[in-house]
Enzyme design. Sequence first.
Site, PDB file in Angstrom:
ATOM      1  CB  SER A   1      52.056   4.413  36.246  1.00 39.79           C
ATOM      2  OG  SER A   1      52.549   5.303  35.279  1.00 39.79           O
TER       3      SER A   1
ATOM      4  CE  LYS B   1      48.724   7.641  39.120  1.00 36.65           C
ATOM      5  NZ  LYS B   1      49.251   6.606  38.202  1.00 36.65           N
TER       6      LYS B   1
ATOM      7  CB  SER C   1      52.320   8.452  36.660  1.00 37.03           C
ATOM      8  OG  SER C   1      51.326   7.455  36.648  1.00 37.03           O
TER       9      SER C   1
END
Lengths: 488, 102
Positions: free
Chosen positions: A170, A71, A146
Amino acid sequence: MLESLTLGEALAGIERGDFSADEVTAALDARIDSLDPHLNAYVHRAPAGAGAAAGIAPAGGPLCGLPFTLKDNMNLRGTPTGCASRILASYESPYDCTAAARLLAAGGRYLGKTNMDEFGMGSSNEYSAHGPVRNPWDLARAPGGSSGGAAAAVAADLALFALGSDTGGSIRQPAALCGVVGAKPTYGRVSRYGLVAFASSLDQIGPLAKDVADAARVLELIMGPDPRDATSLDAPVPRLLAAARKSARGLRVGLPEGLAVLGLDDAVAAAWEAAAAALAAQGAERVAVSLPRLRHATAAYYLLATAEASSNLARYDGVRYGLRAAGAADLDALYRRSRAEGFGPEVRRRIMLGTFALSRGYYEEYYLRAQKLRTLLARDFDQAWERCDCLLLPTTPGPAFRLGERLDDPLAMYLGDVFTLPVNLAGLPAVSVPTAVHAGLPLGMQVVGRPLDEVTVFRAAAALERAFPFRETRRRAVAAALDAGDAP
Amino acid sequence: MELGEDVVRHVESLARLELTGDEREAMRRDLQRILDYVAELAALDLADVPPFAETRPGGGVLREDAARPSLPASAALDGAPAAAAGHFVVPPAIAAAEDGDA
């Protein structure tokens, strides 16, 4: 179709000599080239063919040279780590986060970094300096967030597996909204060293994967104590892949009462009941449990997470790295203008809320009360463990929502995290598994376990997966959505 | 509570942010809605409850108190917007007093 393999299948194929890890990577690269313009899942990619040749990935190891994604909030030396924020647009990592270092040491190969909500703050991947990610099941919908880029990439076979981070859901929420598996371990299981901090008492790294066994494989590789993270746990790494092969017979599965009050779609309620019935059909026992403070967890979470964020994000000051506003006459103006230019709307909102909750005159009424509620919530879970071995609850109250639908209503966005964030507040392990499709969109169910009991969580998650095989469903739905072309 | 513009301005200053007038009013409305929602916590009896203090369920790791190689200063300065002579460069801490709303 090497890009559609699971990690388990890819490892088996390489062992048999059917193909090489480089061929798998090349297939993924080609698919990213062709489809990521529709999804916007990647924000950085390793140069094609760079892997082993450039010494980035050693040959062999448990990952045999196969690729992984990070990420955009995970440091890897020589790569941009922007947290999907303007304020870090120019930042290049001078060091490796422990989780990535462990994947590299296990023979993994860096493929790229995935899009996210800025600094992990958001549940739709719309708050990104790189623009929104689109849900591969329906390009007009959000992938969740997210870790939205990670979930979309895994769901659309643009990644073999991905690392995400989970502060209030997330990993699990985007996994559920994109129809893949997402796992958040017990707080402290995976080192946070090199993960850009959002809320330090809540953040954990974990995998997004095509099936439960893949998530187990990856998590086993990245868990374990790390001298560089004083909050990492000094506990042996559990055998999760073995756990995923066990039956659910005899497991006491807790079903929290009163979830309907928290706003549950009918379709989600039906999928939840079907999941509970499926576990019972495999020999698990259904147990009703009460988590009375669950309904206050969202209020507590959004005070605590933002308070921690306001402190963690104080480091972005335009001095040491990142964006610096031009023309500031003094240091304080430099701070204020750099931060105003660099942070997006949701990050600013959370910094403001968190600063307020910690400020003199409001601290007791907001931050402290939220921490007290957190104590009671943790006690609720402790009491549940006296009656059950794990909990089953929906990952989200509804399916993927339309892009833009919640963008101007932060509270509506927050309320969608109602089932995931209590797990972070209590530091518990959880895995989200796709179990149902409603109106063409996937729904996920979440197994939550006692602290350190990932073994039971993976056992129950694998049992859900056996009851609701999802791979072919996902493949067909994503193919149809991507064939239909770009979003309106 | 009613969130006034004065409180928003104060928090903005604490947070070292700078909002325009429109942004500040939008922020005030957003925060007001969120504070109205979290007000449910105010109604709970939490008098005897200790605040939560530790997420981690077990012991952590300690490391030897030994010197290890650290990031070279040059690498640490590589990402700086302005650096010179091995230091970060910043504007003066005390202004020449032309900064608008200080």
